[in-house]
Every structure is written in C-alpha cells, then in structure tokens.
Design a protein around this motif. Structure first.
Motif, mmCIF file in Angstrom:
data_model
loop_
_atom_site.group_PDB
_atom_site.id
_atom_site.type_symbol
_atom_site.label_atom_id
_atom_site.label_comp_id
_atom_site.label_asym_id
_atom_site.label_seq_id
_atom_site.Cartn_x
_atom_site.Cartn_y
_atom_site.Cartn_z
ATOM 1 N N ASN A 190 0.894 -1.361 -0.031
ATOM 2 C CA ASN A 190 -0.073 -0.020 0.107
ATOM 3 C C ASN A 190 0.908 1.008 0.034
ATOM 4 O O ASN A 190 1.821 1.272 0.920
ATOM 5 C CB ASN A 190 -0.913 0.076 1.241
ATOM 6 C CG ASN A 190 -2.024 1.126 1.039
ATOM 7 O OD1 ASN A 190 -1.862 2.225 0.881
ATOM 8 N ND2 ASN A 190 -3.076 0.687 1.365
ATOM 9 N N PRO A 191 0.796 1.984 -1.128
ATOM 10 C CA PRO A 191 1.691 3.513 -1.004
ATOM 11 C C PRO A 191 1.391 4.390 0.424
ATOM 12 O O PRO A 191 2.586 4.713 0.507
ATOM 13 C CB PRO A 191 1.008 3.973 -2.377
ATOM 14 C CG PRO A 191 0.160 3.171 -3.027
ATOM 15 C CD PRO A 191 -0.227 2.036 -2.215
ATOM 16 N N ALA A 192 0.288 4.236 0.897
ATOM 17 C CA ALA A 192 0.038 4.703 2.166
ATOM 18 C C ALA A 192 0.393 4.018 3.295
ATOM 19 O O ALA A 192 0.116 4.404 4.472
ATOM 20 C CB ALA A 192 -1.227 5.681 2.231
ATOM 21 N N GLY A 193 1.029 2.804 3.205
ATOM 22 C CA GLY A 193 1.116 2.064 4.339
ATOM 23 C C GLY A 193 1.866 2.448 5.621
ATOM 24 O O GLY A 193 1.565 2.524 6.594
ATOM 25 N N MET A 194 3.122 3.231 5.189
ATOM 26 C CA MET A 194 3.712 3.997 6.100
ATOM 27 C C MET A 194 2.946 5.059 6.910
ATOM 28 O O MET A 194 3.110 5.268 8.233
ATOM 29 C CB MET A 194 5.223 4.557 5.744
ATOM 30 C CG MET A 194 6.088 3.254 5.428
ATOM 31 S SD MET A 194 6.619 2.230 6.777
ATOM 32 C CE MET A 194 7.456 1.154 5.933
ATOM 33 N N GLU A 195 2.129 5.737 6.283
ATOM 34 C CA GLU A 195 1.459 6.677 6.787
ATOM 35 C C GLU A 195 0.145 6.112 7.703
ATOM 36 O O GLU A 195 0.010 6.505 9.057
ATOM 37 C CB GLU A 195 0.709 7.673 5.864
ATOM 38 C CG GLU A 195 1.412 8.361 4.901
ATOM 39 C CD GLU A 195 0.726 9.260 3.687
ATOM 40 O OE1 GLU A 195 -0.360 9.371 3.648
ATOM 41 O OE2 GLU A 195 1.402 9.238 2.674
ATOM 42 N N PHE A 196 -0.293 5.042 7.349
ATOM 43 C CA PHE A 196 -1.275 4.474 8.097
ATOM 44 C C PHE A 196 -0.570 3.954 9.584
ATOM 45 O O PHE A 196 -1.008 3.793 10.654
ATOM 46 C CB PHE A 196 -1.883 3.156 7.582
ATOM 47 C CG PHE A 196 -2.882 3.456 6.746
ATOM 48 C CD1 PHE A 196 -4.201 4.272 7.016
ATOM 49 C CD2 PHE A 196 -2.848 3.489 5.205
ATOM 50 C CE1 PHE A 196 -4.982 4.602 6.311
ATOM 51 C CE2 PHE A 196 -4.160 3.845 4.355
ATOM 52 C CZ PHE A 196 -5.051 4.409 4.890
ATOM 53 N N LEU A 197 0.618 3.443 9.405
ATOM 54 C CA LEU A 197 1.473 2.753 10.507
ATOM 55 C C LEU A 197 1.738 4.127 11.625
ATOM 56 O O LEU A 197 1.708 3.946 12.771
ATOM 57 C CB LEU A 197 2.892 2.153 10.045
ATOM 58 C CG LEU A 197 3.544 1.369 11.240
ATOM 59 C CD1 LEU A 197 2.866 0.493 11.746
ATOM 60 C CD2 LEU A 197 4.705 1.116 10.667
ATOM 61 N N MET A 198 2.270 5.176 10.844
ATOM 62 C CA MET A 198 2.467 6.351 11.794
ATOM 63 C C MET A 198 1.180 6.852 12.461
ATOM 64 O O MET A 198 1.111 7.079 13.644
ATOM 65 C CB MET A 198 2.888 7.131 10.874
ATOM 66 C CG MET A 198 3.733 8.527 11.714
ATOM 67 S SD MET A 198 4.974 8.279 12.875
ATOM 68 C CE MET A 198 4.497 9.109 14.431
ATOM 69 N N ARG A 199 0.042 6.746 11.743
ATOM 70 C CA ARG A 199 -1.202 7.213 12.391
ATOM 71 C C ARG A 199 -1.402 6.458 13.637
ATOM 72 O O ARG A 199 -1.936 6.722 14.599
ATOM 73 C CB ARG A 199 -2.238 7.368 11.530
ATOM 74 C CG ARG A 199 -3.281 7.981 11.988
ATOM 75 C CD ARG A 199 -4.633 8.347 10.916
ATOM 76 N NE ARG A 199 -4.999 6.957 10.691
ATOM 77 C CZ ARG A 199 -6.350 6.815 9.696
ATOM 78 N NH1 ARG A 199 -6.707 7.898 9.216
ATOM 79 N NH2 ARG A 199 -6.701 5.744 9.461
ATOM 80 N N ASP A 200 -1.260 4.937 13.694
ATOM 81 C CA ASP A 200 -1.800 3.935 14.608
ATOM 82 C C ASP A 200 -0.751 4.538 15.765
ATOM 83 O O ASP A 200 -1.029 4.277 16.869
ATOM 84 C CB ASP A 200 -1.403 2.539 14.067
ATOM 85 C CG ASP A 200 -2.555 2.018 13.321
ATOM 86 O OD1 ASP A 200 -3.372 2.542 13.043
ATOM 87 O OD2 ASP A 200 -2.292 0.900 12.505
#
Length: 288
Positions: free
Chosen positions: A249-259
């Motif tokens: 997922n191109p936004a995978g790291m953003e989701f991880l950071m949001r978590d």
C-alpha cells in the motif's frame, strides 16, 4: 426477531455453499422465533476458524443459534450476541459476537479506498462496479470488508496477535469470540482509566501486538483506544477489516504512523511517558 442469514455471492474468495453439507436434521421442526439451526456445517472448511480450535467452540450439527440482542451498532456493521447451544446439553453452549456487515440499502461505508490500495479484486466486473459505486459495487464492498476482516482475524490469531478467535464466516456475517470480563462484554480501552503498573502493562501489550503485526508486514490502519478491548489485565484488538499492507500500500507507512500517533496520544493523556516516533521506529525495525 429473526436472523438475516442470507449469504452473499460477492464475498471475495469465499467458497460457495455446498448442499452436501446440509444435514437431515434441518428437516426437523423449525427453531423458534429468533433462532436458527447452527450454520457451522453449512459453510466450507475455509470459512471456519483455524485449528487448534478452543474447546468452547460448538461444532455439533444439532446446535441451535439463538439471538440475544444487539451489542453494538455502527455505520457499516452491527454486532449482535448469539448463543450457540445443543438443546439439553449444558456442556455445549457458548455466547458469541456476530458481526454483520449491512446490505447496500442500509449501509453507509465511509472507509477510504486508500485502505484497499495494493489489494487485488477478484474480477474486472467487480472492480468496475466498485469504481462506479453501483448497487452491485456496494454489495461487493460489503463482501470484501467482511472477508478482509475474516482473513485478518484468522491470520493474526494464528500469529499469536491478541484478537478474538474467529469462529466462522457466512456471507457477510462473522461469528467470533465474545471477549468478556466478569461475565460481561469487555469495555473498550477508551472507557477505562488504568493507572500505574496496569497502564504500563497495557502499553507494553499493545506495542508488542503492533510489532507482531509489523513483522507480518501489516498495520492495523485504524488503531486507537476505541478499537481495543480491555478484558481485565489483558488487551484484545478488534475491528480489522482495513488492515493495511505497509509495503504494497503506497500509504502504508502513513497508516502505521497514524496508529502510533493514536496509541501514544491516548497513553500520554493518561500520564504515561511514551513517544510516537520511538514507537514508529521500533515497528519499522520489527518489519525489516
């Protein structure tokens, strides 16, 4: 009161029902109002929970499901309490949570398509319908989210991540372990006020669970104190249909950071000295 048990043909990768699994006992007298015969034998093995199964799972073809009421309502799915029991046998009865994704006429899906980047759609017709948001596309979406949560629950439970045990999926209904404490449904972490050692233990548990997800290349994608249950001194993660592949997922790291941000913000507000960037770094290290 009656069950809505109609299977949907749009559940991605879900096997179709096979009439050979329907046994003669179903020809007996119909169950009472708010009841149905157990659907355990009506679904294929891929739609049943992983082994080794907990001893409380009732698999008897003689079992009856009884609806006990609503546990939680949501925009996309509602959670009900369902008892599965063999009449006259008190050793074979259990209360489970039944999460039912709504049909397109009663549902308001709000999950961003950013969650599904990197996932494959079963066929091009479904992909076009999803993109155009047609009635068929909305039905496909219900099946996709239910199946995505089912697969996440199976995968993470087998990996040792603290999630409810997934009992079975039938169409857009997922039956799973009812996480409880003192005989009542466990509260969400956001409803609790842990202090001292318990607060620290809760953070350690959540950090370890997030690290295990990261080792499998996944982020919860919507993790917060509202998607975690506090069962006494034990935490259980719930609501997993949007689990994100942090590589594909191109936004995978953003989701991880949001978590990380959501989790650390809540614990910091309770007085625990934690840092979201430190947690993010630990999870990245676990993912490598």
């Amino acid at each position: 009161m009656s069950f809505d048990t109609s299977p949907t043909s749009t559940t991605p990768s879900a096997p179709d029902l096979d009439s050979r699994f329907v046994f003669d006992f179903r020809a007996a007298d119909d169950p009472g109002d708010g009841q149905r015969f157990s659907t355990w034998m009506s679904v294929e093995p891929l739609c049943r929970g992983p082994e080794p199964r907990p001893g409380w799972v009732v698999t008897s073809q003689a079992a009856v499901d009884t609806e006990l009421g609503v546990l939680k309502t949501g925009k996309e799915a509602d959670v009900f309490l369902v008892e599965r029991a063999v009449p006259g046998d008190p050793t074979q009865e259990v209360v489970m949570a039944a999460k039912r994704y709504r049909g397109e006429e009663h549902r308001a899906f709000h999950r961003s398509t950013a969650y599904t980047e990197g996932r494959r759609t079963r066929n091009t017709r479904d992909a076009r319908a999803l993109a155009k948001k047609t009635a068929h596309g909305r039905a496909v979406a219900a099946g996709q989210w239910a199946w995505a949560e089912w697969e996440a629950l199976r995968r993470f439970w087998l990996a040792g991540v603290p999630v409810p045990y997934p009992v079975q999926i039938d169409g857009t209904e997922i039956l799973m372990e009812l996480v409880s404490v003192d005989g009542e449904a466990a509260p969400r972490l956001a409803q609790t006020r842990p202090k001292g050692d318990l607060l620290s233990s809760y953070f350690d548990q959540l950090r370890d669970a997030m690290a295990e997800l990261a080792r499998h290349g996944v982020a919860h994608g919507d993790l917060s104190a509202y998607n975690v249950l506090a069962a006494g001194d034990r935490l259980v993660i719930i609501d997993l249909p949007q689990a994100v592949d942090i590589v594909a997922n191109p936004a995978g790291m953003e989701f991880l950071m949001r978590d990380c941000h959501n989790v650390c913000t809540w614990f910091t507000s309770r007085g625990l000295d934690v840092d979201e960037h430190d947690l993010f770094g630990e999870l990245l290290a676990a993912a490598l």
